[in-house]
Scaffold this active site. Sequence first.
Site, PDB file in Angstrom:
ATOM      1  CE  LYS A 278     -18.008  -0.909 -13.149  1.00 42.63           C
ATOM      2  NZ  LYS A 278     -19.047  -2.116 -14.433  1.00 42.63           N
TER       3      LYS A 278
ATOM      4  CG  ASP B 128     -18.973  -3.130 -17.169  1.00 43.30           C
ATOM      5  OD1 ASP B 128     -19.439  -2.433 -17.482  1.00 43.30           O
ATOM      6  OD2 ASP B 128     -20.070  -3.877 -16.159  1.00 43.30           O
TER       7      ASP B 128
END
Length: 360
Positions: free
Chosen positions: A191, A223
């Site tokens: 991330k 994600d």
Amino acid sequence: MAKKIVVLPGDGIGPDVTREAIRVLKTAGKKAGFEFEILELLAGGISLDAYGVPIRDDVVETCQRADAVFLGAVGGPKWDNLPKERRPEIALLRLRKELGLFTNLRPVKACDALLEASTLKREVIQGVDLLVVRELTGGIYFGQPKFTESAGREERAVDTMEYRTSEIERIAKAAFDCAQKRRKKVISVDKANILATSQLWRRTVVRIARQYPDVVLEHMLVDNCAMQLVRNPRQFDVLLTENMFGDILSDEAAMLTGSIGMLPSASLGPGVAMYEPIHGSAPDLVGKNAANPLASIQSVAMMFRFSFGVESIASSIESAVERVLIRGLRTADLFTASENQIRIGTREMGEAVIEELNRV
């Protein structure tokens, strides 16, 4: 070749699936000329009930002296309200830390016989063959400080996500080494658009990748990775992740195989390794002869591969599992009521794998 195996059946369905896995271990080992000394000890909730601690010091020390450790499952609602330092899962975290098990391998392979068991379309999952390489002893599960404090009616909880360069280097090397034996592609998950740990992770993985010019490296935000696993899972070969991301994504990836009851794992470090299915203790299945033992049985295959160095036996166990599924034998989690399927229990599934092993 005598091998000392510490078996920690644990909680819930842990003893049920472990029993079948050890039967397969002994059957396969006998064919290869192995003898086993099996030490069955307590860890998890069952240890809390017996001794007041998730795992005793002498159990950890015995594991450190073994040739391999096999774990069933730990935890359950019975112990959910205990203080965090006394939760059954502490046994698992302590074993990972004290055995130095920083590399967790979770193979995800879609079996043609089980394509109908997945909630995803056949054309999406057919041919999926990926390996999750998860860092296991760092990140938010182990970072300090970690605490909860109260100020009147307000509570504040803190977990710290922390990684050091050396921790990232060694897991990245493990992933690239695995990729060199597969299709030579690593997708590193982070991330990095938000987290400082992920920015360090990405910089370090890029640097390590230069040592492996034959391996293609790609980066993917976590994600997006979660989406791509269900959108186009065949793009993945080796999936490199930090601790928490790997925990979540590998459970998602399990559904590509039809059930979380199909995913084995190996936790590796510089010494003794530990093998376990990735599923939980499933207390609702206890005593019903309904749990799927195939993840545990395939974890035994990984034990022969990584701890004993006998690829032929590892492959024979995996092939036996595949033949059982081709025959249409299914535990409840895999059963779809399709034509030619036979629903069987935990013990019967273990017996079927042993029968296939003995055919060869």
